[in-house]
Design a protein around this motif. Structure first.
Motif, PDB file in Angstrom:
ATOM      1  N   VAL A  99       0.841  -1.198   0.000  1.00 54.93           N
ATOM      2  CA  VAL A  99       0.000   0.000   0.000  1.00 54.93           C
ATOM      3  C   VAL A  99       0.871   1.242   0.000  1.00 54.93           C
ATOM      4  N   LYS A 100       0.498   2.209  -0.795  1.00 58.83           N
ATOM      5  CA  LYS A 100       1.195   3.496  -0.816  1.00 58.83           C
ATOM      6  C   LYS A 100       0.221   4.556  -0.330  1.00 58.83           C
ATOM      7  N   PRO A 101       0.621   5.334   0.673  1.00 60.63           N
ATOM      8  CA  PRO A 101      -0.292   6.366   1.185  1.00 60.63           C
ATOM      9  C   PRO A 101      -0.607   7.412   0.118  1.00 60.63           C
ATOM     10  N   HIS A 102      -1.840   7.876   0.111  1.00 58.40           N
ATOM     11  CA  HIS A 102      -2.253   8.946  -0.799  1.00 58.40           C
ATOM     12  C   HIS A 102      -1.835  10.280  -0.197  1.00 58.40           C
ATOM     13  N   ILE A 103      -1.187  11.116  -1.000  1.00 57.29           N
ATOM     14  CA  ILE A 103      -0.788  12.440  -0.532  1.00 57.29           C
ATOM     15  C   ILE A 103      -1.851  13.433  -0.957  1.00 57.29           C
ATOM     16  N   ASP A 104      -2.500  14.037   0.022  1.00 51.71           N
ATOM     17  CA  ASP A 104      -3.563  15.008  -0.220  1.00 51.71           C
ATOM     18  C   ASP A 104      -2.995  16.405  -0.432  1.00 51.71           C
ATOM     19  N   LEU A 105      -1.935  16.724   0.289  1.00 48.34           N
ATOM     20  CA  LEU A 105      -1.388  18.078   0.262  1.00 48.34           C
ATOM     21  C   LEU A 105       0.115  17.999   0.415  1.00 48.34           C
ATOM     22  N   LEU A 106       0.849  18.653  -0.481  1.00 43.38           N
ATOM     23  CA  LEU A 106       2.309  18.723  -0.405  1.00 43.38           C
ATOM     24  C   LEU A 106       2.695  20.188  -0.360  1.00 43.38           C
ATOM     25  N   PHE A 118      -2.360  22.608   8.942  1.00 42.11           N
ATOM     26  CA  PHE A 118      -3.151  22.336  10.146  1.00 42.11           C
ATOM     27  C   PHE A 118      -4.606  22.776   9.974  1.00 42.11           C
ATOM     28  N   GLU A 119      -4.840  23.859   9.287  1.00 38.23           N
ATOM     29  CA  GLU A 119      -6.227  24.278   9.018  1.00 38.23           C
ATOM     30  C   GLU A 119      -6.933  23.230   8.162  1.00 38.23           C
ATOM     31  N   HIS A 120      -6.227  22.717   7.173  1.00 40.07           N
ATOM     32  CA  HIS A 120      -6.780  21.664   6.311  1.00 40.07           C
ATOM     33  C   HIS A 120      -7.123  20.425   7.150  1.00 40.07           C
ATOM     34  N   LEU A 121      -6.221  20.040   8.041  1.00 43.31           N
ATOM     35  CA  LEU A 121      -6.428  18.875   8.892  1.00 43.31           C
ATOM     36  C   LEU A 121      -7.596  19.086   9.855  1.00 43.31           C
ATOM     37  N   LYS A 122      -7.708  20.258  10.438  1.00 45.04           N
ATOM     38  CA  LYS A 122      -8.790  20.541  11.385  1.00 45.04           C
ATOM     39  C   LYS A 122     -10.161  20.510  10.727  1.00 45.04           C
ATOM     40  N   GLY A 123     -10.221  20.675   9.404  1.00 47.21           N
ATOM     41  CA  GLY A 123     -11.492  20.602   8.685  1.00 47.21           C
ATOM     42  C   GLY A 123     -12.066  19.197   8.619  1.00 47.21           C
ATOM     43  N   ARG A 124     -11.296  18.184   9.016  1.00 48.03           N
ATOM     44  CA  ARG A 124     -11.714  16.771   9.066  1.00 48.03           C
ATOM     45  C   ARG A 124     -12.219  16.242   7.723  1.00 48.03           C
ATOM     46  N   ARG A 125     -11.700  16.791   6.635  1.00 56.42           N
ATOM     47  CA  ARG A 125     -12.072  16.321   5.291  1.00 56.42           C
ATOM     48  C   ARG A 125     -10.831  15.925   4.487  1.00 56.42           C
ATOM     49  N   THR A 126      -9.733  15.726   5.170  1.00 55.16           N
ATOM     50  CA  THR A 126      -8.491  15.343   4.512  1.00 55.16           C
ATOM     51  C   THR A 126      -8.652  13.958   3.906  1.00 55.16           C
ATOM     52  N   LYS A 127      -8.247  13.793   2.669  1.00 59.01           N
ATOM     53  CA  LYS A 127      -8.407  12.515   1.974  1.00 59.01           C
ATOM     54  C   LYS A 127      -7.070  11.810   1.774  1.00 59.01           C
ATOM     55  N   ILE A 130      -0.893  14.782   4.713  1.00 62.02           N
ATOM     56  CA  ILE A 130      -0.403  16.148   4.541  1.00 62.02           C
ATOM     57  C   ILE A 130       1.110  16.074   4.729  1.00 62.02           C
ATOM     58  N   VAL A 131       1.845  16.429   3.696  1.00 59.55           N
ATOM     59  CA  VAL A 131       3.299  16.263   3.700  1.00 59.55           C
ATOM     60  C   VAL A 131       3.972  17.617   3.551  1.00 59.55           C
ATOM     61  N   PHE A 132       5.022  17.827   4.352  1.00 57.93           N
ATOM     62  CA  PHE A 132       5.810  19.044   4.256  1.00 57.93           C
ATOM     63  C   PHE A 132       7.203  18.676   3.767  1.00 57.93           C
ATOM     64  N   ASN A 133       7.632  19.302   2.677  1.00 60.27           N
ATOM     65  CA  ASN A 133       8.943  19.070   2.100  1.00 60.27           C
ATOM     66  C   ASN A 133       9.955  19.876   2.901  1.00 60.27           C
ATOM     67  N   MET A 134      10.905  19.191   3.521  1.00 58.95           N
ATOM     68  CA  MET A 134      11.867  19.856   4.394  1.00 58.95           C
ATOM     69  C   MET A 134      13.178  20.170   3.719  1.00 58.95           C
TER      70      MET A 134
END
Length: 135
Positions: A99-106, A118-127, A130-134
């Motif tokens: 299984v490969k995780p689906h990336i909703d937001l990069l 975090f605002e996207h996550l708090k909306g409880r509609r993340t599919k 959420i990934v942050f490129n460091m």
């Protein structure tokens, strides 16, 4: 599937009985009253399907520690402390199933993007994740 649409969820469940290798449940037991365990378990393939729950109330935790989880059901007991063991368990499960995780937001790793994530996550509609490129 829009899980807020009861008709769409019912149709999805009817059409997909016994079709899934794995259901990864991040909502049941999250503190908002969701409980998908019994309604989604019938979607698993007989004997080989795996239901993985990562949150749970006291009853789930007690079943986990007493070894009385239902057949085909697993529970990941995680903590808020730095715990590499939990991440290794999850990584092994993902690797073994392919299984490969689906990336909703990069997003780039900066203050503005982290706030948006975090605002996207708090909306409880993340599919997905959420990934942050460091870099």
């Amino acid at each position: 599937v829009d899980y807020t649409d009861d008709k769409a969820m019912s149709e999805f469940k009817e059409k997909n009985v016994g079709k899934f290798d794995c259901i990864y449940d991040t909502a049941t037991g999250s503190g908002h009253g969701e409980n998908y365990v019994s309604s989604m378990a019938k979607l698993l393939k007989d004997e080989t399907g795996e239901y993985v729950q990562i949150a749970g109330g006291i009853a789930t935790i007690m079943r986990y520690f007493t070894g009385t989880m239902k057949p085909q059901q697993n529970f990941f007991f995680t903590s808020d402390e730095d715990n590499q063991t939990d991440l290794v368990k999850i990584a092994r499960l993902l690797k073994s199933t392919g299984v490969k995780p689906h990336i909703d937001l990069l997003k780039p790793f900066d203050a503005e993007s982290v706030a948006e994530g975090f605002e996207h996550l708090k909306g409880r509609r993340t599919k997905g994740k959420i990934v942050f490129n460091m870099e």
